[in-house]
Design an enzyme around this catalytic site. Sequence first.
Site, PDB file in Angstrom:
ATOM      1  N   VAL A  45       1.034  -1.171   0.142  1.00 36.37           N
ATOM      2  CA  VAL A  45      -0.217   0.091   0.163  1.00 36.37           C
ATOM      3  C   VAL A  45       1.180   1.061   0.098  1.00 36.37           C
ATOM      4  O   VAL A  45       0.580   2.189  -0.542  1.00 36.37           O
ATOM      5  CB  VAL A  45      -0.825  -0.027   1.551  1.00 36.37           C
ATOM      6  CG1 VAL A  45      -1.758   0.898   0.916  1.00 36.37           C
ATOM      7  CG2 VAL A  45      -1.495  -0.827   0.867  1.00 36.37           C
ATOM      8  N   CYS A  46       2.188   1.074   0.785  1.00 36.13           N
ATOM      9  CA  CYS A  46       2.798   2.497   0.445  1.00 36.13           C
ATOM     10  C   CYS A  46       3.301   3.449   0.120  1.00 36.13           C
ATOM     11  O   CYS A  46       3.428   3.472  -1.282  1.00 36.13           O
ATOM     12  CB  CYS A  46       4.176   2.225   1.884  1.00 36.13           C
ATOM     13  SG  CYS A  46       3.034   2.360   3.295  1.00 36.13           S
ATOM     14  N   THR A  47       4.045   1.652  -1.428  1.00 36.37           N
ATOM     15  CA  THR A  47       4.797   1.514  -2.433  1.00 36.37           C
ATOM     16  C   THR A  47       3.558   2.760  -3.257  1.00 36.37           C
ATOM     17  O   THR A  47       3.559   2.794  -4.320  1.00 36.37           O
ATOM     18  CB  THR A  47       4.874   0.534  -3.085  1.00 36.37           C
ATOM     19  OG1 THR A  47       6.482  -0.246  -2.199  1.00 36.37           O
ATOM     20  CG2 THR A  47       5.921   0.630  -4.060  1.00 36.37           C
TER      21      THR A  47
END
Length: 155
Positions: A45-47
């Site tokens: 999700v962060c990427t």
Amino acid sequence: MSAPTPGTPAPGFTLRTQHGETVALSDLRGDAVLLVFYPFAFTGVCTAELRALQGAGTRLAEAAGGTVHTLAVSCDSMHSLRIFADQEGLDFPLLSDFWPHGNVSREYGVFDEDKGCAQRGTFVIDPAGIVRWTVHNGLPDARDTDDYVKALAGL
């Protein structure tokens, strides 16, 4: 500590980028700042969120009516962030809140004590250093860059 709310001054900080350069929020006065806290580099999700920010750079600046500094903050080490930024082609500052661990994340009310990482908190800061918009999502819940565009357009 509770998160700053719209209409209040943004807590000051000085952190290092993935390249070891120092960024102080006070040095960015006069321009809008999009401050994005995220849990961990190299996670799905962060990427995806950071790739979306990379792709939205022009839209963000246009919405702000000029310069907007996008700053992404995690508790990862500067060295991990350098590899992550290089791997993903991210050219905006990834700031390390590694040591003292999570201090800035705590100042912004987004540090998860149980997991030892920043939660997904975003703060739009106006050129005078005042928080104008915030959003706080749970760890698994991605944020929408269109919301950032709308918030910046409201400055």
